[in-house]
Design an enzyme around this catalytic site. Structure first.
Site, PDB file in Angstrom:
ATOM      1  N   GLU A 162      30.031  49.916  24.710  1.00 34.47           N
ATOM      2  CA  GLU A 162      30.110  51.378  24.886  1.00 34.47           C
ATOM      3  C   GLU A 162      31.128  51.962  23.895  1.00 34.47           C
ATOM      4  O   GLU A 162      32.240  51.481  23.805  1.00 34.47           O
ATOM      5  CB  GLU A 162      30.514  51.701  26.335  1.00 34.47           C
ATOM      6  CG  GLU A 162      30.500  53.168  26.642  1.00 34.47           C
ATOM      7  CD  GLU A 162      29.219  53.835  26.160  1.00 34.47           C
ATOM      8  OE1 GLU A 162      28.140  53.471  26.621  1.00 34.47           O
ATOM      9  OE2 GLU A 162      29.302  54.727  25.279  1.00 34.47           O
ATOM     10  N   LYS A 221      32.056  46.005  18.397  1.00 35.71           N
ATOM     11  CA  LYS A 221      32.838  46.863  19.299  1.00 35.71           C
ATOM     12  C   LYS A 221      34.338  46.655  19.067  1.00 35.71           C
ATOM     13  O   LYS A 221      35.101  47.613  18.914  1.00 35.71           O
ATOM     14  CB  LYS A 221      32.455  46.562  20.752  1.00 35.71           C
ATOM     15  CG  LYS A 221      33.322  47.239  21.783  1.00 35.71           C
ATOM     16  CD  LYS A 221      33.263  48.759  21.719  1.00 35.71           C
ATOM     17  CE  LYS A 221      34.399  49.377  22.501  1.00 35.71           C
ATOM     18  NZ  LYS A 221      34.463  50.816  22.445  1.00 35.71           N
ATOM     19  N   CYS A 277      42.037  50.691  25.735  1.00 37.74           N
ATOM     20  CA  CYS A 277      41.238  49.822  24.855  1.00 37.74           C
ATOM     21  C   CYS A 277      41.890  49.390  23.554  1.00 37.74           C
ATOM     22  O   CYS A 277      41.811  48.216  23.200  1.00 37.74           O
ATOM     23  CB  CYS A 277      39.918  50.513  24.545  1.00 37.74           C
ATOM     24  SG  CYS A 277      38.918  50.743  26.006  1.00 37.74           S
TER      25      CYS A 277
HETATM   26  N1  LIG Z   1      37.761  53.295  29.077  1.00 41.28           N
HETATM   27  C1  LIG Z   1      37.197  53.434  27.884  1.00 41.28           C
HETATM   28  O1  LIG Z   1      37.410  54.410  27.167  1.00 41.28           O
HETATM   29  C2  LIG Z   1      36.257  52.378  27.380  1.00 41.28           C
HETATM   30  C3  LIG Z   1      35.399  52.695  26.328  1.00 41.28           C
HETATM   31  C4  LIG Z   1      34.521  51.725  25.884  1.00 41.28           C
HETATM   32  C5  LIG Z   1      34.516  50.473  26.466  1.00 41.28           C
HETATM   33  N2  LIG Z   1      35.385  50.183  27.462  1.00 41.28           N
HETATM   34  C6  LIG Z   1      35.320  48.842  28.068  1.00 41.28           C
HETATM   35  O2  LIG Z   1      34.538  48.945  29.273  1.00 41.28           O
HETATM   36  C7  LIG Z   1      35.031  48.034  30.252  1.00 41.28           C
HETATM   37  C8  LIG Z   1      35.381  48.821  31.522  1.00 41.28           C
HETATM   38  O3  LIG Z   1      36.407  49.737  31.213  1.00 41.28           O
HETATM   39  P1  LIG Z   1      36.849  50.888  32.220  1.00 41.28           P
HETATM   40  O4  LIG Z   1      37.821  51.733  31.498  1.00 41.28           O
HETATM   41  O5  LIG Z   1      35.622  51.502  32.826  1.00 41.28           O
HETATM   42  O6  LIG Z   1      37.590  50.001  33.351  1.00 41.28           O
HETATM   43  P2  LIG Z   1      38.037  50.496  34.811  1.00 41.28           P
HETATM   44  O7  LIG Z   1      39.211  49.653  35.148  1.00 41.28           O
HETATM   45  O8  LIG Z   1      38.136  51.971  34.834  1.00 41.28           O
HETATM   46  O9  LIG Z   1      36.792  50.082  35.734  1.00 41.28           O
HETATM   47  C9  LIG Z   1      36.419  48.777  35.994  1.00 41.28           C
HETATM   48  C10 LIG Z   1      35.947  48.709  37.441  1.00 41.28           C
HETATM   49  O10 LIG Z   1      35.369  47.432  37.678  1.00 41.28           O
HETATM   50  C11 LIG Z   1      35.600  47.086  39.032  1.00 41.28           C
HETATM   51  N3  LIG Z   1      35.400  45.650  39.202  1.00 41.28           N
HETATM   52  C12 LIG Z   1      36.042  44.616  38.596  1.00 41.28           C
HETATM   53  N4  LIG Z   1      35.519  43.451  38.992  1.00 41.28           N
HETATM   54  C13 LIG Z   1      34.528  43.718  39.868  1.00 41.28           C
HETATM   55  C14 LIG Z   1      33.608  42.922  40.598  1.00 41.28           C
HETATM   56  N5  LIG Z   1      33.602  41.595  40.496  1.00 41.28           N
HETATM   57  N6  LIG Z   1      32.742  43.553  41.419  1.00 41.28           N
HETATM   58  C15 LIG Z   1      32.728  44.897  41.530  1.00 41.28           C
HETATM   59  N7  LIG Z   1      33.549  45.703  40.844  1.00 41.28           N
HETATM   60  C16 LIG Z   1      34.443  45.124  40.013  1.00 41.28           C
HETATM   61  C17 LIG Z   1      37.032  47.533  39.274  1.00 41.28           C
HETATM   62  O11 LIG Z   1      37.296  47.698  40.646  1.00 41.28           O
HETATM   63  C18 LIG Z   1      37.061  48.844  38.483  1.00 41.28           C
HETATM   64  O12 LIG Z   1      36.803  49.969  39.298  1.00 41.28           O
HETATM   65  C19 LIG Z   1      36.232  47.329  29.630  1.00 41.28           C
HETATM   66  O13 LIG Z   1      35.790  46.121  29.074  1.00 41.28           O
HETATM   67  C20 LIG Z   1      36.647  48.267  28.512  1.00 41.28           C
HETATM   68  O14 LIG Z   1      37.271  47.607  27.449  1.00 41.28           O
HETATM   69  C21 LIG Z   1      36.239  51.122  27.958  1.00 41.28           C
END
Ligand SMILES: NC(=O)c1ccc[n+]([C@@H]2O[C@H](COP(=O)([O-])OP(=O)(O)OC[C@H]3O[C@@H](n4cnc5c(N)ncnc54)[C@H](O)[C@@H]3O)[C@@H](O)[C@H]2O)c1
Length: 461
Positions: A162, A221, A277
């Site tokens: 993403e 990414k 990130c």
């Molecule tokens: N935040 C950003 O701007 C962004 C942009 C691009 C990519 N990413 C990537 O996307 C991924 C997610 O990032 P995010 O910011 O959404 O993280 P986040 O911490 O906001 O959300 C992750 C969610 O996953 C849940 N979770 C973890 N393990 C679980 C399981 N086994 N079962 C059910 N739920 C579970 C957690 O409770 C949490 O709510 C990461 O790898 C990040 O690097 C983030």
């Protein structure tokens, strides 16, 4: 495979907004976003759309349209894994804090836990989509876990990183520069790729959907984030040089950004980049390069982080030195806690590190942020220093209620409202001499100086 049911594991900053758009644009596909965090799911389901756990301009409108129609938020992870034809893994991948690779490598325990759970629960063929940012070749690990724990069904793995940026996530999802999908070069692999291409094609032009092999997609990414952060560190390093030489960083940014080979985005100087990130993804890239014996490559990328830390520290030092030199009240008003405007995300925000540096010198901080809650400020500070002196930090709901108590205002986040404050009125009430540290260069320098403030920006005098 025609996709009728999608499950997304992880209802965070990526899972929530991404699935909301997929559901909005594909009303015939049922999308269940699941998370083990019950409070988060309750917030996604709350009647009052102001209470969604993620603040993003435009998000509540899309949730309002799709929620209950074909978009659902649930804690019943197993049920929705079982029912889905396609499962997105969108869980957190933080930097490891223990074990091999500690401090650098991405911790894949949440991704691996998802793979195990999917294997355990699945009774029908599924396409598994890596949405989380992961090290190159993670899909191989996921494949192994799935095969080891379930030989009855066929799993196809795709990488679909993403690229949304918080603060503009809905726009980025609605009109992405590109959608990247990596898959296996087998007939089944390519069929899986086509299924995901079809979902995105409901609103993204075909020419903006790029398909590659799995490894290229995963590495792209990490590399994209490293390049973006590198631009910020490059311009921030030059802000310090501007302060020494009398050049103006805003003029330098404009001059170099107008070169089409360079381009103008990500050339805005700041108190340092934050967000969940950039740091973790660069650390991960550094770790991968070092693991492959590429020490010089690793050192090159690590420098991006060293400059970021330096920028936060040098701004903290300027504030500390000023208070000492001018014998000012050791208390400041800090405007902004989120790592950037238009988000309530505070992970790795420069404000946390600057505050910690000031607290270490017993300087009191009054914090105001339009979208961040007091509990979050406390959580962030406790995370970096469990014994931080709580009596020195005050969270305020109205920024200028006690303005006569400060000599210094420091801007940490570029929220638009900070630009629009009535600075003349504030000047009349603030302690004299008064200083504004503009950690985002958002204020009009001449106007602020004319009012009477001492203005300290970045890379400009
Ligand atoms: N935040 C950003 O701007 C962004 C942009 C691009 C990519 N990413 C990537 O996307 C991924 C997610 O990032 P995010 O910011 O959404 O993280 P986040 O911490 O906001 O959300 C992750 C969610 O996953 C849940 N979770 C973890 N393990 C679980 C399981 N086994 N079962 C059910 N739920 C579970 C957690 O409770 C949490 O709510 C990461 O790898 C990040 O690097 C983030």
């Amino acid at each position: 495979m025609k996709i009728k049911n999608i499950c997304c594991i992880g209802a965070g900053y990526v899972g929530g907004p991404t699935m909301s758009i997929i559901a909005q644009k594909n009303p015939k596909i049922k999308v269940h976003v699941v998370d083990m965090n019950t409070n988060k799911i309750a917030a996604w389901n709350s009647e009052n759309l102001e209470n969604l756990p993620v603040y993003e301009p435009g998000l509540s409108k899309v949730v309002k349209e799709a929620r209950g129609r074909n978009l659902f938020f649930s804690t019943d992870v197993n049920k929705h894994i079982d029912e889905a034809d396609m499962i997105f893994i969108s869980v957190n991948t933080p930097t490891k804090t223990t074990g091999e690779g500690k401090g650098y490598a991405a911790d894949l325990k949440y991704v691996e836990a998802c793979a195990k759970q999917i294997a355990k629960v699945s009774k029908s063929n599924k396409i598994i989509v890596e949405k989380s940012t992961v090290p190159v070749r993670t899909s191989e690990k996921i494949k192994q876990i799935l095969r080891l724990n379930n030989t009855d069904v066929d799993f196809q793995i795709l990488s679909n990183p993403e690229f949304l940026a918080e603060g503009t996530a809905m726009r980025d999802l609605e009109i992405p520069d590109r959608v990247l999908i990596g898959g296996d070069d087998t007939i089944k692999g390519q069929k899986a790729v086509n299924s995901l291409v079809k979902i995105y094609s409901s609103w993204v032009p075909k020419e903006n959907i790029l398909t590659t092999n799995l490894w290229s997609s995963e590495l792209s990414k990490l590399t994209a984030n490293a390049f973006l952060a590198q631009r910020i560190s490059s311009i921030n390093s030059l802000s310090e040089l501007c302060e020494k030489t009398g050049a103006d960083i805003e003029e330098v940014s404009k001059a170099i950004g107008m070169d089409l080979r360079i381009g103008s985005s990500f050339l805005k100087t700041s108190v340092g980049f934050g967000g969940s990130c950039f740091q973790k993804d660069i650390l991960n890239l550094v770790y991968i390069a070092r693991s492959e014996g590429l020490e010089k490559v690793a050192n090159y990328w690590e420098q991006v982080l060293i400059i970021n830390e330096h920028q936060r520290d040098r701004i903290s030092k300027k504030i500390i030195d000023l208070i000492r030199k001018e014998k000012l009240e050791p208390k400041i008003l800090l405007l902004g806690w989120a790592f950037k405007k238009n988000t309530n995300d505070t992970r790795e925000s420069a404000a946390i590190y600057v505050t910690n540096n000031l607290l270490n010198k017993n300087i009191g901080i009054d914090v105001y942020d339009p979208k961040v809650k007091q509990s979050q400020v406390d959580f962030d500070l406790s995370n970096i220093n469990a014994d931080y002196d709580k009596s020195l930090v005050n969270f305020i709901e109205e920024p200028f209620l006690n303005v006569s108590e400060y000599n210094i205002i420091a801007i940490m986040t570029e929220w638009d409202e900070f630009k629009d404050y009535n600075w003349e009125k504030i000047y009349k009430k603030i302690n004299n001499p008064s200083y504004i540290f503009d950690g985002r260069n958002i204020l009009e320098i001449e106007k602020i100086k004319k009012i009477g403030f001492n203005y300290i920006g970045l890379g400009r005098n």
